[in-house]
Design an enzyme around this catalytic site. Structure first.
Site, PDB file in Angstrom:
ATOM      1  N   LYS A  68      28.756  40.741  44.214  1.00 32.65           N
ATOM      2  CA  LYS A  68      29.198  39.573  44.980  1.00 32.65           C
ATOM      3  C   LYS A  68      28.229  39.113  46.062  1.00 32.65           C
ATOM      4  O   LYS A  68      27.338  38.332  45.810  1.00 32.65           O
ATOM      5  CB  LYS A  68      30.588  39.839  45.565  1.00 32.65           C
ATOM      6  CG  LYS A  68      31.691  39.821  44.518  1.00 32.65           C
ATOM      7  CD  LYS A  68      33.041  39.829  45.156  1.00 32.65           C
ATOM      8  CE  LYS A  68      34.184  39.934  44.155  1.00 32.65           C
ATOM      9  NZ  LYS A  68      34.499  38.681  43.492  1.00 32.65           N
ATOM     10  N   TYR A  99      41.502  46.861  41.242  1.00 30.33           N
ATOM     11  CA  TYR A  99      40.836  45.906  40.349  1.00 30.33           C
ATOM     12  C   TYR A  99      39.342  46.212  40.354  1.00 30.33           C
ATOM     13  O   TYR A  99      38.730  46.327  41.421  1.00 30.33           O
ATOM     14  CB  TYR A  99      41.078  44.454  40.795  1.00 30.33           C
ATOM     15  CG  TYR A  99      40.353  43.491  39.899  1.00 30.33           C
ATOM     16  CD1 TYR A  99      40.882  43.147  38.655  1.00 30.33           C
ATOM     17  CD2 TYR A  99      39.109  42.985  40.243  1.00 30.33           C
ATOM     18  CE1 TYR A  99      40.187  42.323  37.794  1.00 30.33           C
ATOM     19  CE2 TYR A  99      38.411  42.158  39.385  1.00 30.33           C
ATOM     20  CZ  TYR A  99      38.959  41.825  38.160  1.00 30.33           C
ATOM     21  OH  TYR A  99      38.262  41.016  37.311  1.00 30.33           O
ATOM     22  N   ASP A 107      33.941  51.386  44.816  1.00 33.51           N
ATOM     23  CA  ASP A 107      33.624  50.021  44.386  1.00 33.51           C
ATOM     24  C   ASP A 107      33.625  49.104  45.615  1.00 33.51           C
ATOM     25  O   ASP A 107      34.665  48.649  46.055  1.00 33.51           O
ATOM     26  CB  ASP A 107      34.670  49.588  43.345  1.00 33.51           C
ATOM     27  CG  ASP A 107      34.494  48.149  42.896  1.00 33.51           C
ATOM     28  OD1 ASP A 107      33.677  47.425  43.496  1.00 33.51           O
ATOM     29  OD2 ASP A 107      35.185  47.735  41.946  1.00 33.51           O
ATOM     30  N   TYR A 164      40.241  32.708  33.667  1.00 28.77           N
ATOM     31  CA  TYR A 164      41.687  32.908  33.522  1.00 28.77           C
ATOM     32  C   TYR A 164      42.426  31.583  33.359  1.00 28.77           C
ATOM     33  O   TYR A 164      43.403  31.320  34.062  1.00 28.77           O
ATOM     34  CB  TYR A 164      42.236  33.676  34.735  1.00 28.77           C
ATOM     35  CG  TYR A 164      41.790  35.122  34.725  1.00 28.77           C
ATOM     36  CD1 TYR A 164      42.448  36.065  33.948  1.00 28.77           C
ATOM     37  CD2 TYR A 164      40.690  35.528  35.468  1.00 28.77           C
ATOM     38  CE1 TYR A 164      42.018  37.386  33.910  1.00 28.77           C
ATOM     39  CE2 TYR A 164      40.251  36.850  35.433  1.00 28.77           C
ATOM     40  CZ  TYR A 164      40.924  37.772  34.650  1.00 28.77           C
ATOM     41  OH  TYR A 164      40.500  39.072  34.616  1.00 28.77           O
TER      42      TYR A 164
END
Ligand code: PMP
Length: 441
Positions: free
Chosen positions: A286, A156, A257, A24
Site C-alpha cells: 500500500k 483480512y 501483515d 468486488y
C-alpha cells in the site's frame, strides 16, 4: 482492427460500465463509477467538474497527496535511466537503496527483503517462506511437516488463494471459495480494545489453540493492532505481545501483515512498535510507494532466510517478472524520504487530534454504535449497513470522497490534509448520518 477509442466522458463511462471490471463489483448490475480527470494534493478532480477532498488515500495507499512534485521527479529521473530490468541476475541502486531503508526502519532482526508486486503477493510470499522454512528445518517424514497456518477471526490478508485461506471465513469476502482453500485454523478475534485495561483472558482461547495445534503450525499470521477490512477493529497491544510469546514458545513463525498499517498510519512507524515486538516475517505494501505504484515487500529474519537457503531446494521458490521494478523502487525511496522530511509523527498526531475532537462525539448519534480513532484512522460503526450507491452519491455532492463498507463509514486521509479539510470530511459524515436513504433498512 482496434476500434476508435471513445473520448467523451459519457462514452467512456458507458464503455466502462459494459466492459471494465471494478473491485468486488457485478458486471451485470455494476455500482456507478465516477470518472477522474486528475488528482492533486488531497483533491480528486472528477471529469464532471467536482473537486473532492480525499478521505480514503486511495485505499490507504496515498501518504503525501497526489501529483507530488518530488515523487513525480523521482519517477521521471528513474524512467530516463530505465523503468524496469529483470531482477534475475541483474540488480540496481533503486532496489538496493530501498531494501537498505526497509531493513533499517522495520523492527529489529528483519534483515532480508523479498520485493514483489502487491499486498496479496507479499502475503503469498510470506506464507510460502514459512512453509519452505518448516520443510527445510524438518527431519521428520513429509506427513509430519508443519503445513498449517493459524490466524484470528476478522482478519483480512488479500484476494489470492493462500491469502484468502487466512482471511476471516465469514467477513473475509471469500466464503464462496471455502471448499477449495487450504484448511487453516482460526482463533477468536482479539476482543480487548486498544486503550482499554488489558484482560489476560483475551488470549485464553488462543493459548489453548497453540497448545493443541503447534505440532502442525508453520506460522501464525495477524494484522498488527488494526483489523482493517474485518471492521476497523483496534485491539490491545498486549494481544500482539502474547502472539509473539506463543510463537516463540511453540517454534511457530510469526507473520505480521503491516500492509495497511505500515508507514505511520497508526501513530507508530510500524504498528508492531505498539507492542515492542519483531515478527519473523513482515509484509509491506500500500503506502510503500506513497500510493503511486504497486509494490510490496516481504522481510524476514536471517534465520528464516538461511534455513530456506540451506534446505533441499537450495533457494526460495518465487520470482515475479516485475520483481524490484525500478520505477516503483525509485518512488518508494522518495516517499520514505518525504515521510521524514515532512515529520510524519507530527502530521499523524495532528490528524488524530482533529479526529478526536470532531469525529469521536458522533458516537452520540442515534444511528451510531461506536466511533474510534487511532493515528490517522477515524471510523464510525453504524447500527445499519450503508446503501453504497446512495451514500457514495451524497458524499460526492458534499464534495468528499469517502467509500464506506458494511456498517462502517471511515476515513484515512493523506498525511498532508489540513484541519479544515478534516472538518469538511467529518461534517459530510455527520450529514449522511441524518439521511435515511443512505442506509439499508
Ligand atoms: N493485507 C492487508 C492487511 C490489506 O489491507 C490488504 C489490502 N486491503 C492486503 C493484504 C492485500 O493487498 P493488495 O490489495 O495490494 O493485494
Amino acid at each position: 482492427m482496434i476500434k476508435k477509442e471513445p473520448t467523451s466522458a459519457s462514452a467512456l463511462l458507458a464503455y466502462d460500465k459494459t466492459h471494465v471490471w471494478h473491485p468486488y463489483t457485478s458486471m451485470s448490475a455494476p455500482l456507478p463509477s465516477y470518472l477522474v480527470e486528475s488528482a492533486h494534493g488531497v483533491h480528486i478532480n472528477l471529469a464532471s467538474g467536482e473537486s473532492l477532498i480525499d478521505g480514503m488515500s486511495s485505499w490507504w495507499s496515498v501518504l503525501h497527496g497526489y501529483n507530488h512534485p518530488k515523487l513525480n521527479a523521482a519517477l521521471i529521473e528513474q524512467s530516463q535511466r530505465m523503468s524496469h530490468v529483470m531482477f534475475g541476475g541483474l540488480t540496481h541502486s533503486s532496489a538496493i537503496t530501498l531494501c537498505e531503508k526497509l531493513v533499517s526502519l522495520t523492527p529489529a532482526g528483519l534483515d532480508k527483503v523479498f520485493l514483489s508486486d502487491s499486498g496479496s503477493v507479499a502475503v503469498e510470499v510470506a506464507m510460502k517462506m514459512a512453509l519452505q522454512y518448516q520443510q527445510a528445518k524438518s527431519n521428520t517424514p513429509a506427513e509430519h511437516i508443519k503445513t498449517k497456518l493459524m490466524t484470528v477471526r476478522n482478519g483480512y490478508h488479500g484476494d489470492t488463494f493462500a491469502a484468502m485461506s487466512v482471511c476471516d471465513p465469514v467477513t473475509g469476502m471469500h466464503q464462496i471459495f471455502e471448499h477449495v482453500l487450504m484448511k487453516n485454523i482460526f482463533a477468536p478475534a482479539p476482543s480487548c480494545k486498544f486503550g482499554d485495561v488489558w484482560q489476560p483472558s483475551d488470549v485464553k482461547a488462543l493459548t489453548e489453540l497453540f497448545e493443541h495445534h503447534h505440532h502442525e503450525l508453520a506460522a501464525f499470521i495477524i494484522e498488527p493492532i488494526v483489523q482493517g477490512t474485518g471492521g476497523m477493529r483496534f485491539y490491545h497491544p498486549e494481544y500482539l505481545k502474547a502472539c509473539r510469546q506463543l510463537c516463540s514458545q511453540y517454534d511457530v513463525l510469526l507473520i505480521v501483515d503491516e500492509i495497511a498499517t505500515g508507514f505511520g498510519r497508526t501513530g507508530k512507524l510500524f504498528a508492531c512498535e505498539w507492542a515492542s515486538i519483531s515478527p519473523d516475517i513482515l509484509c509491506l505494501g500500500k503506502t510503500l510507494t506513497g500510493g503511486y505504484m504497486t509494490l510490496a515487500a516481504t522481510l524476514c529474519t536471517s534465520e528464516v532466510a538461511q534455513t530456506i537457503s540451506n534446505g533441499e531446494a537450495g533457494c526460495f521458490m518465487h520470482g515475479p517478472t516485475f520483481m524490484g521494478n525500478a520505477l516503483a523502487c525509485a518512488v518508494a525511496n522518495a516517499s520514505i524520504d518525504l515521510l521524514f522530511e515532512n515529520n510524519w509523527q507530527h502530521q499523524v498526531h495532528s490528524i488524530e487530534q482533529q479526529l478526536q475532537v470532531s469525529l469521536l462525539p458522533l458516537k452520540a448519534h442515534a444511528r451510531v454504535n461506536d466511533t474510534r480513532v487511532l493515528g490517522s484512522i477515524g471510523a464510525i460503526e453504524c447500527l445499519q449497513a450503508v446503501n453504497v450507491a446512495v451514500i457514495q452519491k451524497r458524499f460526492v455532492e458534499l464534495g468528499v470522497w469517502i467509500r464506506p463498507f458494511g456498517k462502517l463509514i471511515y476515513i484515512i486521509p493523506p498525511l498532508v490534509i489540513t484541519k479544515e479539510q478534516i472538518i469538511n470530511l467529518v461534517d459530510a459524515m455527520a450529514t449522511v448520518l441524518n439521511e435515511d436513504s443512505c442506509f439499508l433498512p
